[in-house]
Design an enzyme around this catalytic site. Structure first.
Site, PDB file in Angstrom:
ATOM      1  N   LYS A  97       0.838  -1.206   0.000  1.00 52.29           N
ATOM      2  CA  LYS A  97       0.000   0.000   0.000  1.00 52.29           C
ATOM      3  C   LYS A  97       0.873   1.257   0.000  1.00 52.29           C
ATOM      4  CE  LYS A  97      -3.762  -2.415   2.320  1.00 52.29           C
ATOM      5  NZ  LYS A  97      -4.414  -2.772   3.589  1.00 52.29           N
TER       6      LYS A  97
ATOM      7  N   GLN B 111      -4.426  -1.590   9.880  1.00 54.12           N
ATOM      8  CA  GLN B 111      -4.355  -2.913   9.257  1.00 54.12           C
ATOM      9  C   GLN B 111      -4.912  -3.996  10.192  1.00 54.12           C
ATOM     10  OE1 GLN B 111      -3.271  -3.500   6.023  1.00 54.12           O
ATOM     11  NE2 GLN B 111      -3.952  -5.606   6.345  1.00 54.12           N
TER      12      GLN B 111
ATOM     13  N   ASP C 224     -10.720   2.824   4.190  1.00 54.72           N
ATOM     14  CA  ASP C 224     -10.975   1.376   4.080  1.00 54.72           C
ATOM     15  C   ASP C 224     -12.476   1.127   3.930  1.00 54.72           C
ATOM     16  OD1 ASP C 224      -8.861  -0.360   3.885  1.00 54.72           O
ATOM     17  OD2 ASP C 224      -8.460  -0.413   6.044  1.00 54.72           O
TER      18      ASP C 224
END
Ligand code: NAP
Length: 293
Positions: free
Chosen positions: A52, A96, A119
């Site tokens: 990412k 994460q 997200d």
């Protein structure tokens, strides 16, 4: 059989995103900025976060990594999220997953400012998505929708079977495919671990989306001719044949299923690369204040 080529589409979309990021820099004097929070040293998480960050740099975003050891307290993590929320120089925040057992992922997800929730896991964004309102869409389902769009796959009126009902893939995917939108307008069936005789449903699928985390679960006898297959599964196995020391397998037995499919995503080279695109597009939209003006 034709390949839904995540490598080709993701590179094309990255070029577009880079151009748009350059415009943001010209207009605002700063780059779109994504912050990733990583707790612990899980191998998969390390790889995903590094990818990412790398992709952010590639398209001209700023990216920052905040790291904690496994023993960080829930309180400290929540305080950090609040600090990032308040920082006007940050557009997107991701924490994460998975998190260590003593930290409640729901609390962390809800702590992220919904305007920075790139997200798309915050309940507010999920609710707005379900109502077809502007929202951040979870990165993997968003990437799949972009892939269908780029290849001009007709979804309206089709029967879409989603196998898996997780909060991050299966469940949002089923909502998106059923929405009155394009892509969308499917009749959707969701299968999960309590579904008896899954084959009965997968055989009925015009579009089959599989996200369960079981190597080669979908076999050739479970699909009909002409099916469109989206394989989300990422099952890592150690291997002496690759440089990385592991090999990736999907949830679909590609070799056997591909000859029956009209379109199919490979693993690797399919959905995984599109997930990054979903995240980059959400971060760009956050920087441009497109979702929440
Ligand atoms: P998850 O949270 O573990 O959820 C798995 C889902 O599959 C659950 O809904 C579970 O049912 C269902 N399931 C498990 N075994 C099943 C079986 N035998 N038959 C039918 N359903 C079954 O997983 P996830 O986070 O959605 O991830 C799924 C896979 O996608 C993993 O391989 C993951 O690594 C991969 N993934 C890939 C990307 C990407 O970018 N390509 C992104 C995210 C995830 P229950 O709800 O009944 O337990």
């Amino acid at each position: 059989m034709q390949l839904l080529d995540g490598k080709y589409i993701s590179e094309k979309l990255k070029t577009e995103i880079a151009q748009e990021a350059a415009e943001v820099l010209t207009q605002t004097g700063r780059k779109p900025h994504l912050v990733a929070v990583l707790v612990g040293h899980d191998g998969g998480s390390e790889t995903y976060v590094a990818s990412k960050m790398r992709n952010c740099e590639k398209v001209g975003f700023q990216s920052s990594l905040v790291r904690y050891e496994d023993d960080v307290s829930e309180e400290e993590l929540l305080e950090k999220v609040a600090e990032l929320n308040a920082d006007a120089g940050i557009d997107g925040i991701i924490v994460q997953l998975p998190l260590p057992k003593h930290i409640d992922p729901e609390k962390v997800t809800e702590k992220i400012d919904h305007r920075k929730d790139v997200d798309g896991f915050h309940p507010l964004n999920l609710g707005r998505m379900q109502r077809n309102l502007p929202s951040f869409i979870p990165a993997t389902p968003y990437g799949i929708m972009l892939m269908l769009q780029e290849y001009g796959i007709q979804t309206s009126g089709k029967h879409c079977v989603v196998v898996g009902r997780s909060n991050i893939v299966g469940s949002p995917m089923s909502i998106l495919m059923a929405r009155n939108a394009n892509p969308g307008n499917c009749t959707v069936t969701i299968c999960h671990s309590r579904t008896p005789d899954i084959k009965k449903y997968t055989l009925e699928a015009d579009i089959l989306i599989v996200a369960i985390g079981k190597k080669n679960f979908i076999t050739a006898d479970m699909v009909k001719n002409g099916v469109i297959v989206i394989d989300v599964g990422m099952n890592r196995e150690t291997s002496t044949q690759t440089k990385s020391g592991y090999k990736l397998y999907g949830d679909v037995d590609f070799e056997k299923v591909a000859p029956k499919a009209s379109w199919i995503t490979p693993v690797p080279g399919g959905v995984g690369l599109m997930t990054i695109i979903g995240l980059l597009k959400n971060t760009l939209a956050a920087a441009r204040k497109e979702v929440y003006p």
